[in-house]
Design an enzyme around this catalytic site. Structure first.
Site, PDB file in Angstrom:
ATOM      1  N   GLU A  36      10.024  10.013   6.469  1.00  0.00           N
ATOM      2  CA  GLU A  36      10.907   8.864   6.259  1.00  0.00           C
ATOM      3  C   GLU A  36      10.695   8.361   4.831  1.00  0.00           C
ATOM      4  O   GLU A  36       9.550   8.193   4.396  1.00  0.00           O
ATOM      5  CB  GLU A  36      10.574   7.739   7.253  1.00  0.00           C
ATOM      6  N   ASN A  89       9.113   4.814  14.681  1.00  0.00           N
ATOM      7  CA  ASN A  89       8.247   3.896  15.420  1.00  0.00           C
ATOM      8  C   ASN A  89       8.990   2.719  16.035  1.00  0.00           C
ATOM      9  O   ASN A  89       8.446   1.982  16.841  1.00  0.00           O
ATOM     10  CB  ASN A  89       7.091   3.403  14.538  1.00  0.00           C
ATOM     11  N   HIS A 148       6.817   8.138   4.179  1.00  0.00           N
ATOM     12  CA  HIS A 148       6.074   8.088   5.439  1.00  0.00           C
ATOM     13  C   HIS A 148       6.072   9.441   6.149  1.00  0.00           C
ATOM     14  O   HIS A 148       7.083   9.853   6.727  1.00  0.00           O
ATOM     15  CB  HIS A 148       6.705   7.000   6.334  1.00  0.00           C
ATOM     16  N   SER A 202       2.441   2.816   7.833  1.00  0.00           N
ATOM     17  CA  SER A 202       3.263   2.900   9.047  1.00  0.00           C
ATOM     18  C   SER A 202       3.818   1.542   9.433  1.00  0.00           C
ATOM     19  O   SER A 202       4.836   1.462  10.111  1.00  0.00           O
ATOM     20  CB  SER A 202       2.422   3.400  10.224  1.00  0.00           C
TER      21      SER A 202
HETATM   22  N1  LIG Z   1      -2.838   8.627  11.385  1.00  0.00           N
HETATM   23  C1  LIG Z   1      -1.525   8.652  11.561  1.00  0.00           C
HETATM   24  O1  LIG Z   1      -1.025   9.185  12.558  1.00  0.00           O
HETATM   25  C2  LIG Z   1      -0.611   8.056  10.516  1.00  0.00           C
HETATM   26  C3  LIG Z   1       0.726   8.489  10.476  1.00  0.00           C
HETATM   27  C4  LIG Z   1       1.570   8.002   9.469  1.00  0.00           C
HETATM   28  C5  LIG Z   1       1.081   7.062   8.561  1.00  0.00           C
HETATM   29  N2  LIG Z   1      -0.237   6.643   8.634  1.00  0.00           N
HETATM   30  C6  LIG Z   1      -0.686   5.681   7.596  1.00  0.00           C
HETATM   31  O2  LIG Z   1      -1.420   6.410   6.623  1.00  0.00           O
HETATM   32  C7  LIG Z   1      -2.482   5.615   6.093  1.00  0.00           C
HETATM   33  C8  LIG Z   1      -3.796   6.333   6.275  1.00  0.00           C
HETATM   34  O3  LIG Z   1      -4.013   6.624   7.637  1.00  0.00           O
HETATM   35  P1  LIG Z   1      -5.060   7.737   8.124  1.00  0.00           P
HETATM   36  O4  LIG Z   1      -4.867   7.894   9.582  1.00  0.00           O
HETATM   37  O5  LIG Z   1      -4.997   8.922   7.242  1.00  0.00           O
HETATM   38  O6  LIG Z   1      -6.448   6.977   7.865  1.00  0.00           O
HETATM   39  P2  LIG Z   1      -7.928   7.603   7.753  1.00  0.00           P
HETATM   40  O7  LIG Z   1      -8.838   6.538   8.228  1.00  0.00           O
HETATM   41  O8  LIG Z   1      -7.988   8.947   8.373  1.00  0.00           O
HETATM   42  O9  LIG Z   1      -8.118   7.809   6.167  1.00  0.00           O
HETATM   43  C9  LIG Z   1      -8.157   6.753   5.247  1.00  0.00           C
HETATM   44  C10 LIG Z   1      -8.984   7.196   4.046  1.00  0.00           C
HETATM   45  O10 LIG Z   1      -8.852   6.221   3.013  1.00  0.00           O
HETATM   46  C11 LIG Z   1     -10.096   6.054   2.386  1.00  0.00           C
HETATM   47  N3  LIG Z   1     -10.102   4.729   1.738  1.00  0.00           N
HETATM   48  C12 LIG Z   1     -10.220   3.512   2.318  1.00  0.00           C
HETATM   49  N4  LIG Z   1     -10.133   2.546   1.378  1.00  0.00           N
HETATM   50  C13 LIG Z   1      -9.940   3.173   0.195  1.00  0.00           C
HETATM   51  C14 LIG Z   1      -9.742   2.726  -1.125  1.00  0.00           C
HETATM   52  N5  LIG Z   1      -9.753   1.415  -1.426  1.00  0.00           N
HETATM   53  N6  LIG Z   1      -9.550   3.649  -2.104  1.00  0.00           N
HETATM   54  C15 LIG Z   1      -9.535   4.966  -1.811  1.00  0.00           C
HETATM   55  N7  LIG Z   1      -9.723   5.458  -0.566  1.00  0.00           N
HETATM   56  C16 LIG Z   1      -9.913   4.567   0.417  1.00  0.00           C
HETATM   57  C17 LIG Z   1     -11.119   6.187   3.482  1.00  0.00           C
HETATM   58  O11 LIG Z   1     -12.387   6.556   2.958  1.00  0.00           O
HETATM   59  C18 LIG Z   1     -10.499   7.306   4.336  1.00  0.00           C
HETATM   60  O12 LIG Z   1     -10.952   8.577   3.943  1.00  0.00           O
HETATM   61  C19 LIG Z   1      -2.356   4.267   6.776  1.00  0.00           C
HETATM   62  O13 LIG Z   1      -1.596   3.416   5.966  1.00  0.00           O
HETATM   63  C20 LIG Z   1      -1.615   4.601   8.073  1.00  0.00           C
HETATM   64  O14 LIG Z   1      -0.869   3.499   8.552  1.00  0.00           O
HETATM   65  C21 LIG Z   1      -1.077   7.138   9.574  1.00  0.00           C
END
Ligand SMILES: NC(=O)c1ccc[n+]([C@@H]2O[C@H](COP(=O)([O-])OP(=O)(O)OC[C@H]3O[C@@H](n4cnc5c(N)ncnc54)[C@H](O)[C@@H]3O)[C@@H](O)[C@H]2O)c1
Length: 384
Positions: free
Chosen positions: A149, A187, A137, A116
């Site tokens: 996106e 965003n 995204h 993000s």
């Molecule tokens: N949550 C949101 O609303 C949202 C929206 C759009 C984009 N994002 C982006 O998506 C990404 C993930 O966000 P999320 O909210 O799903 O996070 P989350 O914390 O729910 O999930 C992340 C997962 O990644 C795993 N992980 C961490 N390090 C790892 C590695 N080295 N190898 C493999 N797995 C690994 C963790 O165990 C966890 O299960 C981020 O980059 C975030 O910026 C989030």
């Protein structure tokens, strides 16, 4: 098509569901076994709910589930045509994972990130073939939000961009192509929805409830800004604002608000902590707004014109096309109308005079009118 998803948290598990529903063979990878187990259980629940609602049948549920396998080594993704990474938002960790992944996959595998806030160029730089890297995204929850996106980095090839747009469209999502700049489209353009509402509150013009009521009643937004900040979490929403502000070299238009900082510091995070701008405890009563139409119109107009200004400036700086900017806000954050179409409806002359009135009142750079709006006004043009 084989799709590898890295990270089975909130976003990764949702993206896996989308790809599997579209008929792809998905491998969902996570370093944490508990996260993989949780994703599997969550999908079962979601699909059962879809059956209850009559959206899918048992056969469709079985098909979607059989399209996803849960894997615990990165090497298992070696036969992927596309990988989408959705792990922790940390550049060094992402770079390490991308560089290892590249050693396993074929030369024509697209390597995408769901980040993000990080630049796609910085992530792509970790690859030997950076032209295969792109931002894809999704919005939360990925299966429900129509918008995706797609963000080419300066290194990304045209072929990878075209292929990515095609794949995501085939997954029945609305694609908005955005330049690799802070906040991409949504965003960035959405910041005044929170920032201007907080500013109106800080000036003592109205309370949270009245501001929310104004945006919902007059503007037709599904949630008011304070309800939405409580929903997102004041810690998360504050961090996004601060990140965007810093990334734009402290442009005052994105300046975070002390009110939100204090709420986050106090642990008044919103729904998830039981208290934010509103009280979410069981017997709490929601305060009533001051239902003054004149005041509400003034509040709504001020927030709207700041949103329009941001959308116009994103177009001015070629962040995305006018249609993609409008799609992004209606399909990514459920705005009732696209902001540029809204500008046409209100009149470009109205937008310019409202912004100039704000600037004349405050003499703050945050209220500067986009050069594009001013030029369009001179030339009597509209966005569509
Ligand atoms: N949550 C949101 O609303 C949202 C929206 C759009 C984009 N994002 C982006 O998506 C990404 C993930 O966000 P999320 O909210 O799903 O996070 P989350 O914390 O729910 O999930 C992340 C997962 O990644 C795993 N992980 C961490 N390090 C790892 C590695 N080295 N190898 C493999 N797995 C690994 C963790 O165990 C966890 O299960 C981020 O980059 C975030 O910026 C989030």
């Amino acid at each position: 098509m084989n799709v590898g998803i890295i990270g089975s948290g909130t976003m990764g598990s949702g993206i896996a569901q989308v790809a599997a529903t579209a008929g792809c063979q998905v491998k969902l990878y996570d370093t944490n076994q508990a996260a993989l187990d949780k994703a599997k259980v969550a999908l079962e629940k979601i699909l059962n709910r879809l059956i209850e609602k009559g959206r899918i049948d048992a056969g469709e549920k079985a098909r979607i589930q059989s399209n996803i396998s849960y894997v615990d080594t990165l090497k298992d993704l070696s036969d992927s045509n596309l990988t989408i990474e959705a792990i922790i938002e940390n550049l060094d960790i992402k770079k390490k994972v991308f560089s290892e992944l590249e050693s396993y996959v074929a030369d024509d595998c697209i390597i995408a990130s769901n980040t993000s806030s990080l630049s796609i160029a910085s992530i792509a730089a970790s690859l030997l073939k950076p032209e295969r890297c792109i931002g894809i995204h999704f919005f939360n929850p990925a299966p429900l939000m129509k918008l995706v996106e797609v963000i080419p980095a300066i290194q990304t090839s045209k072929e990878v961009l075209d292929k990515s747009v095609q794949i995501i469209s085939d997954w029945k999502k609305t694609v908005a192509v955005a330049k690799d700049t802070p906040g991409f489209i949504v965003n960035r353009v959405a910041r005044p929805f929170y920032g201007e509402a907080l500013r109106i509150y800080e000036e003592g013009i109205a309370d949270f409830t009245t501001i929310d009521w104004s945006l919902k009643t007059i503007g037709g937004f599904r949630m008011g800004p304070f309800e939405l900040m409580d929903f997102i979490g004041n810690d998360v929403n504050y961090t996004v604002t601060e990140t965007v502000f810093t990334a734009f070299y402290f442009d005052s238009r994105y300046k975070p608000a002390f009110t939100q900082k204090r709420f986050a510091e106090a642990g008044y995070l919103g729904r998830k902590s039981g208290k934010g701008y509103y009280d979410y405890s069981e017997n709490a009563t929601k305060p009533s707004p001051i239902e003054d139409e004149v005041l509400a119109e003034k509040i709504f107009n001020r927030v709207l014109v700041m949103l329009i200004n941001e959308a116009a400036d994103a177009l001015f700086l070629n962040i995305a096309s006018a249609q993609d900017i409008d799609n992004a806000m209606t399909k990514g954050v459920n705005y009732p109308k696209g902001l540029l179409a809204w500008a046409d409806e209100k009149g470009i002359d109205w937008c310019v005079s409202e912004l100039d009135a704000l600037y004349n009142e405050y003499h703050e750079d945050r209220y500067r009118c986009s050069p594009l709006l001013r030029k369009m006004n001179r030339e009597h043009k509209t966005f569509f």
